[in-house]
Design a protein around this motif. Structure first.
Motif, PDB file in Angstrom:
ATOM      1  N   SER A  13      11.335   3.576  -5.189  1.00 52.55           N
ATOM      2  CA  SER A  13      11.625   4.177  -3.891  1.00 52.55           C
ATOM      3  C   SER A  13      10.362   4.255  -3.036  1.00 52.55           C
ATOM      4  CB  SER A  13      12.218   5.569  -4.084  1.00 52.55           C
ATOM      5  OG  SER A  13      12.452   6.199  -2.842  1.00 52.55           O
ATOM      6  N   ARG A  14       9.244   4.611  -3.663  1.00 58.05           N
ATOM      7  CA  ARG A  14       7.966   4.727  -2.938  1.00 58.05           C
ATOM      8  C   ARG A  14       7.550   3.390  -2.337  1.00 58.05           C
ATOM      9  NH1 ARG A  14       4.169   4.807  -0.076  1.00 58.05           N
ATOM     10  NH2 ARG A  14       2.094   5.704  -0.448  1.00 58.05           N
ATOM     11  N   ILE A  15       7.756   2.287  -3.066  1.00 62.20           N
ATOM     12  CA  ILE A  15       7.312   0.978  -2.573  1.00 62.20           C
ATOM     13  C   ILE A  15       8.439   0.210  -1.886  1.00 62.20           C
ATOM     14  CG2 ILE A  15       5.534   0.873  -4.364  1.00 62.20           C
ATOM     15  CD1 ILE A  15       7.249  -1.295  -5.759  1.00 62.20           C
ATOM     16  N   ARG A  38       3.302  -1.039   1.119  1.00 59.26           N
ATOM     17  CA  ARG A  38       3.660   0.376   1.267  1.00 59.26           C
ATOM     18  C   ARG A  38       2.560   1.349   0.842  1.00 59.26           C
ATOM     19  NH1 ARG A  38       8.331   1.748   4.011  1.00 59.26           N
ATOM     20  NH2 ARG A  38       8.607   3.517   2.612  1.00 59.26           N
ATOM     21  N   VAL A  39       1.709   0.929  -0.068  1.00 52.23           N
ATOM     22  CA  VAL A  39       0.680   1.832  -0.605  1.00 52.23           C
ATOM     23  C   VAL A  39      -0.691   1.358  -0.142  1.00 52.23           C
ATOM     24  CG1 VAL A  39      -0.371   2.785  -2.687  1.00 52.23           C
ATOM     25  CG2 VAL A  39       2.102   2.356  -2.616  1.00 52.23           C
ATOM     26  N   PRO A  40      -1.363   2.105   0.707  1.00 56.15           N
ATOM     27  CA  PRO A  40      -2.653   1.649   1.226  1.00 56.15           C
ATOM     28  C   PRO A  40      -3.784   1.753   0.208  1.00 56.15           C
ATOM     29  CG  PRO A  40      -2.134   3.809   2.103  1.00 56.15           C
ATOM     30  CD  PRO A  40      -0.923   3.367   1.330  1.00 56.15           C
ATOM     31  N   PHE A  41      -4.716   0.852   0.346  1.00 55.81           N
ATOM     32  CA  PHE A  41      -6.003   0.962  -0.330  1.00 55.81           C
ATOM     33  C   PHE A  41      -6.818   1.960   0.485  1.00 55.81           C
ATOM     34  CE2 PHE A  41     -10.440  -0.328  -0.701  1.00 55.81           C
ATOM     35  CZ  PHE A  41     -10.595  -0.553  -2.058  1.00 55.81           C
ATOM     36  N   ILE A  63       0.027   9.082  -5.617  1.00 53.78           N
ATOM     37  CA  ILE A  63       0.557   7.904  -4.927  1.00 53.78           C
ATOM     38  C   ILE A  63       2.059   7.987  -4.694  1.00 53.78           C
ATOM     39  CG2 ILE A  63       0.940   5.412  -5.159  1.00 53.78           C
ATOM     40  CD1 ILE A  63      -1.802   5.205  -6.459  1.00 53.78           C
ATOM     41  N   VAL A  64       2.801   8.399  -5.701  1.00 55.69           N
ATOM     42  CA  VAL A  64       4.266   8.367  -5.598  1.00 55.69           C
ATOM     43  C   VAL A  64       4.823   9.650  -4.991  1.00 55.69           C
ATOM     44  CG1 VAL A  64       6.420   8.157  -6.894  1.00 55.69           C
ATOM     45  CG2 VAL A  64       4.448   6.739  -7.502  1.00 55.69           C
ATOM     46  N   GLU A  65       4.356  10.789  -5.459  1.00 50.84           N
ATOM     47  CA  GLU A  65       4.930  12.056  -5.005  1.00 50.84           C
ATOM     48  C   GLU A  65       4.320  12.550  -3.698  1.00 50.84           C
ATOM     49  OE1 GLU A  65       6.035  13.755  -9.478  1.00 50.84           O
ATOM     50  OE2 GLU A  65       4.301  14.570  -8.404  1.00 50.84           O
ATOM     51  N   ARG A  66       3.042  12.246  -3.467  1.00 51.54           N
ATOM     52  CA  ARG A  66       2.373  12.736  -2.257  1.00 51.54           C
ATOM     53  C   ARG A  66       2.134  11.633  -1.229  1.00 51.54           C
ATOM     54  NH1 ARG A  66      -2.666  14.829  -3.028  1.00 51.54           N
ATOM     55  NH2 ARG A  66      -2.983  14.184  -5.185  1.00 51.54           N
ATOM     56  N   ASN A  67       2.681  10.455  -1.486  1.00 49.80           N
ATOM     57  CA  ASN A  67       2.623   9.349  -0.517  1.00 49.80           C
ATOM     58  C   ASN A  67       1.202   9.004  -0.080  1.00 49.80           C
ATOM     59  OD1 ASN A  67       5.432   8.844  -0.376  1.00 49.80           O
ATOM     60  ND2 ASN A  67       5.668  10.611   0.964  1.00 49.80           N
ATOM     61  N   LYS A 249      -0.375   4.571  11.501  1.00 50.55           N
ATOM     62  CA  LYS A 249      -0.393   3.196  10.998  1.00 50.55           C
ATOM     63  C   LYS A 249      -0.392   3.114   9.474  1.00 50.55           C
ATOM     64  CE  LYS A 249      -0.681   1.257  15.097  1.00 50.55           C
ATOM     65  NZ  LYS A 249       0.419   0.418  15.645  1.00 50.55           N
ATOM     66  N   PHE A 250      -1.050   4.091   8.830  1.00 49.76           N
ATOM     67  CA  PHE A 250      -1.172   4.045   7.376  1.00 49.76           C
ATOM     68  C   PHE A 250      -0.330   5.120   6.689  1.00 49.76           C
ATOM     69  CE2 PHE A 250      -5.158   2.396   9.163  1.00 49.76           C
ATOM     70  CZ  PHE A 250      -5.243   1.169   8.530  1.00 49.76           C
ATOM     71  N   PHE A 251       0.302   5.987   7.480  1.00 48.91           N
ATOM     72  CA  PHE A 251       1.174   7.048   6.963  1.00 48.91           C
ATOM     73  C   PHE A 251       0.418   7.992   6.035  1.00 48.91           C
ATOM     74  CE2 PHE A 251       3.517   3.013   7.443  1.00 48.91           C
ATOM     75  CZ  PHE A 251       4.214   3.325   8.602  1.00 48.91           C
ATOM     76  N   LEU A 252      -0.832   8.286   6.424  1.00 49.64           N
ATOM     77  CA  LEU A 252      -1.698   9.174   5.656  1.00 49.64           C
ATOM     78  C   LEU A 252      -2.174  10.311   6.544  1.00 49.64           C
ATOM     79  CD1 LEU A 252      -4.000   6.491   3.983  1.00 49.64           C
ATOM     80  CD2 LEU A 252      -2.215   7.791   2.818  1.00 49.64           C
TER      81      LEU A 252
END
Length: 256
Positions: A13-15, A38-41, A63-67, A249-252
């Motif tokens: 779901s995360r990716i 989906r997951v930024p460096f 990474i998965v729970e806190r995006n 842009k990075f959803f962070l």
């Protein structure tokens, strides 16, 4: 690589992975691409003065729970958790980054996955220079086209693989590695160095990279780049704009 709190369904779901689920190359390739999109460096924790945790459960939660994203040990680590859950054989390798002006120790971590006796280099943690799909270790001395990037892999008589990329007609050394199996704990010293040493690029500057279907987004300090095959746009940001770009842009969320 296991984490007690790991959920393959939550990871998918995360990716945003929606393909077939089998321990085969097509799943490996699709899963790697989905995670890269989906997951930024990113090194926000290092910039906040923290030593990055290599506790598997904490990597998964981050990474998965806190995006969030992470750097090589984290993003490759959570990918390894998924490989383990799928029953895909793999091992970690230590790589020597070669994008520096001086020779460096083997502080980078990558993955070699084995499917039907074929070995595939998987690496989701080399930032803006990284591969976007697995590379077969038999594909030596040939151009390997991945979207808008071209890579090549060579093998020395001593058993060291060299990964290179091509840009503007010039080949650039990325890193070298061999097939010696590394345990997870073997990366603790390198992680501490990357998290704390003043010469570490992760200590020196904020770095965030997210691959896109047609290019990549790169934030280095206050410099934001949007790169496609046709165009590279660059802009210098204020502190407030950096925080906005991270979220938009990075959803962070920036955590200084």
């Amino acid at each position: 690589m296991k984490a007690e709190n790991f959920s393959l369904q939550a990871y998918f779901s995360r990716i945003d992975f929606q393909g077939s689920i089998s321990p085969d190359f097509l799943t490996l390739k699709a899963m790697m691409r989905c995670q890269l999109l989906r997951v930024p460096f990113e090194n926000i924790d290092v910039q906040a003065g923290k030593v990055v945790s290599l506790v598997p459960e904490e990597i998964y939660s981050k990474i998965v729970e806190r995006n969030r994203g992470g750097y090589c040990y984290e993003v490759n680590g959570v990918f390894a958790m998924a490989l383990d859950a799928l029953g895909i054989s793999y091992h970690f390798v230590a790589a020597r980054p070669m994008t520096y002006p001086v020779r460096r120790p083997k502080t980078h971590m990558a993955i070699v996955a084995t499917i039907a006796d074929e070995q595939w280099l998987c690496d989701l943690g080399f930032g803006s220079y990284g591969i976007r799909e697995p590379i077969n270790l038999k594909w030596l001395d040939r151009d390997i086209r991945q979207d808008f990037d071209t890579f090549t892999l060579s093998l020395s008589p001593e058993g060291e693989y060299l990964l290179q990329s091509s840009g503007n007609g010039v080949w650039r050394n990325l890193y070298e590695f061999n097939l010696c199996r590394q345990e997870w704990v073997d990366f603790e010293p390198a992680n501490y160095l990357n998290s704390t040493h003043p010469d570490s690029i992760f200590v020196q500057s904020l770095i965030v990279v997210l691959q896109t279907p047609g290019g990549k987004l790169v934030l280095n300090g206050d410099c934001f780049k949007s790169v496609t095959q046709e165009l590279a746009e660059e802009v210098t940001l204020s502190r407030e704009e950096v925080s906005a770009i991270l979220e938009e842009k990075f959803f962070l969320r920036h955590q200084p």
